[in-house]
Motif scaffolding. Sequence first.
Motif, short mmCIF file in Angstrom:
data_model
loop_
_atom_site.label_atom_id
_atom_site.label_comp_id
_atom_site.label_asym_id
_atom_site.label_seq_id
_atom_site.Cartn_x
_atom_site.Cartn_y
_atom_site.Cartn_z
N ASP A 205 7.62 -4.37 -5.38
CA ASP A 205 8.34 -4.23 -4.11
C ASP A 205 7.44 -4.71 -2.98
OD1 ASP A 205 9.67 -2.84 -1.70
OD2 ASP A 205 10.98 -2.17 -3.32
N ASP A 206 8.04 -5.08 -1.86
CA ASP A 206 7.24 -5.54 -0.73
C ASP A 206 7.01 -4.45 0.31
OD1 ASP A 206 9.93 -5.54 0.05
OD2 ASP A 206 9.63 -7.16 1.50
N SER A 207 7.49 -3.24 0.04
CA SER A 207 7.33 -2.13 0.98
C SER A 207 6.30 -1.13 0.47
CB SER A 207 8.68 -1.41 1.18
OG SER A 207 8.49 -0.16 1.78
N ALA A 208 5.35 -0.79 1.34
CA ALA A 208 4.33 0.19 0.94
C ALA A 208 4.95 1.54 0.65
CB ALA A 208 3.28 0.32 2.04
N SER A 209 5.92 1.96 1.46
CA SER A 209 6.53 3.27 1.24
C SER A 209 7.31 3.30 -0.08
CB SER A 209 7.44 3.66 2.40
OG SER A 209 8.56 2.79 2.50
N HIS A 210 7.88 2.15 -0.45
CA HIS A 210 8.65 2.10 -1.70
C HIS A 210 7.73 2.13 -2.92
CE1 HIS A 210 12.30 0.05 0.49
NE2 HIS A 210 12.00 1.25 0.95
N THR A 211 6.63 1.38 -2.87
CA THR A 211 5.71 1.41 -4.01
C THR A 211 5.03 2.77 -4.12
OG1 THR A 211 4.00 0.35 -2.63
CG2 THR A 211 5.31 -1.08 -4.07
N GLU A 212 4.72 3.38 -2.98
CA GLU A 212 4.13 4.72 -3.01
C GLU A 212 5.12 5.73 -3.60
OE1 GLU A 212 3.03 5.38 1.02
OE2 GLU A 212 1.39 3.91 0.98
N GLY A 213 6.38 5.61 -3.18
CA GLY A 213 7.41 6.51 -3.71
C GLY A 213 7.58 6.33 -5.21
N ALA A 214 7.53 5.08 -5.67
CA ALA A 214 7.66 4.81 -7.10
C ALA A 214 6.51 5.43 -7.88
CB ALA A 214 7.72 3.30 -7.33
N ARG A 220 4.67 2.74 -12.44
CA ARG A 220 3.49 2.00 -12.01
C ARG A 220 3.95 0.86 -11.11
NH1 ARG A 220 1.32 1.55 -18.06
NH2 ARG A 220 -0.50 0.43 -17.22
N ALA A 221 3.28 0.66 -10.00
CA ALA A 221 3.82 -0.22 -8.96
C ALA A 221 2.79 -1.19 -8.41
CB ALA A 221 4.42 0.60 -7.83
N VAL A 222 3.30 -2.34 -8.00
CA VAL A 222 2.50 -3.36 -7.31
C VAL A 222 3.27 -3.74 -6.05
CG1 VAL A 222 1.65 -5.73 -7.37
CG2 VAL A 222 1.42 -4.27 -9.40
N ARG A 223 2.53 -3.80 -4.95
CA ARG A 223 3.16 -4.23 -3.70
C ARG A 223 2.95 -5.72 -3.50
NH1 ARG A 223 1.61 -2.88 2.60
NH2 ARG A 223 3.43 -3.98 3.49
N LEU A 224 4.04 -6.43 -3.19
CA LEU A 224 3.98 -7.86 -2.94
C LEU A 224 3.82 -8.08 -1.43
CD1 LEU A 224 4.41 -10.74 -4.17
CD2 LEU A 224 6.79 -10.51 -3.47
N HIS A 225 2.73 -8.71 -1.04
CA HIS A 225 2.47 -9.03 0.37
C HIS A 225 2.86 -10.47 0.62
CE1 HIS A 225 -0.01 -5.41 1.21
NE2 HIS A 225 -0.30 -5.50 -0.07
N ARG A 226 3.65 -10.68 1.66
CA ARG A 226 3.99 -12.05 2.08
C ARG A 226 3.33 -12.33 3.42
NH1 ARG A 226 7.64 -14.68 -1.00
NH2 ARG A 226 8.89 -13.41 -2.44
N ALA A 227 2.84 -13.55 3.58
CA ALA A 227 2.17 -13.93 4.83
C ALA A 227 3.18 -13.96 5.96
CB ALA A 227 1.53 -15.31 4.66
#
Length: 227
Positions: A205-214, A220-227
């Motif tokens: 997911d690209d949201s920190a709150s969503h990956t933290e919630g997961a 297990r979660a990875v956050r996708l950062h876009r420039a």
Amino acid sequence: MLDALADYRALLAEDDVRVAVSDLDGVLRVFDTTPWAALDEQLGLPRGSAFRAVLRDPLLEDVTRGRATHEAWRESILSTLRDQGVPAARARRAIGTWADDRGRLDTDVLDLLGSAQREGIEVFVLTNGTDRVREELEELLAHEDPAVPTPRRFGDLLDPHGERVLNTAELGEAKPDPAAFALAHARIERVLGRAVPRCCVAFLDDSASHTEGAEEFGWRAVRLHRA
């Protein structure tokens, strides 16, 4: 972004990971951000006004939980714009321009998920969506380039009308609420016909709150950062 995809690819390679869950908007489907400035100009409002009117609309929370429709959301946005002095006809044209944008599929994410699927990983999408998500995905599918090799097409990854599209507007709860992940996980188990330990699900997911919630839920979660 490439680092995040490499991290997610490594996570999917873990022996105990059997399910991949990807966010839709901002991850698998992306939108060009430049039209926001064009919408501001069309509306005759200061920069950032269109973005705030659409994505900060108070009805959006209900829309993503299935308690209000996309149409009602558009009417709420219209009301906000009218309150800012935008003529109704101009506001409706701008809202129509925004609503007609279906975005595009990110081929890097699509390729990664498709590769995982071919390796036996079960693939799902979990989106804070609206009642129009499946219609929008169907339109994306209809406009896929026929020259693209078959394994790289969205239609080979997911059926837009199938149960592997986990839409919060249908589930009744939205990320990052724990209930949303619980409902999504229950749907995954029902579709697969077996119990799935939470630690066996890899979420992107690209949201920190969503990956933290997961992660708090046990995925297990990875956050996708876009420039």
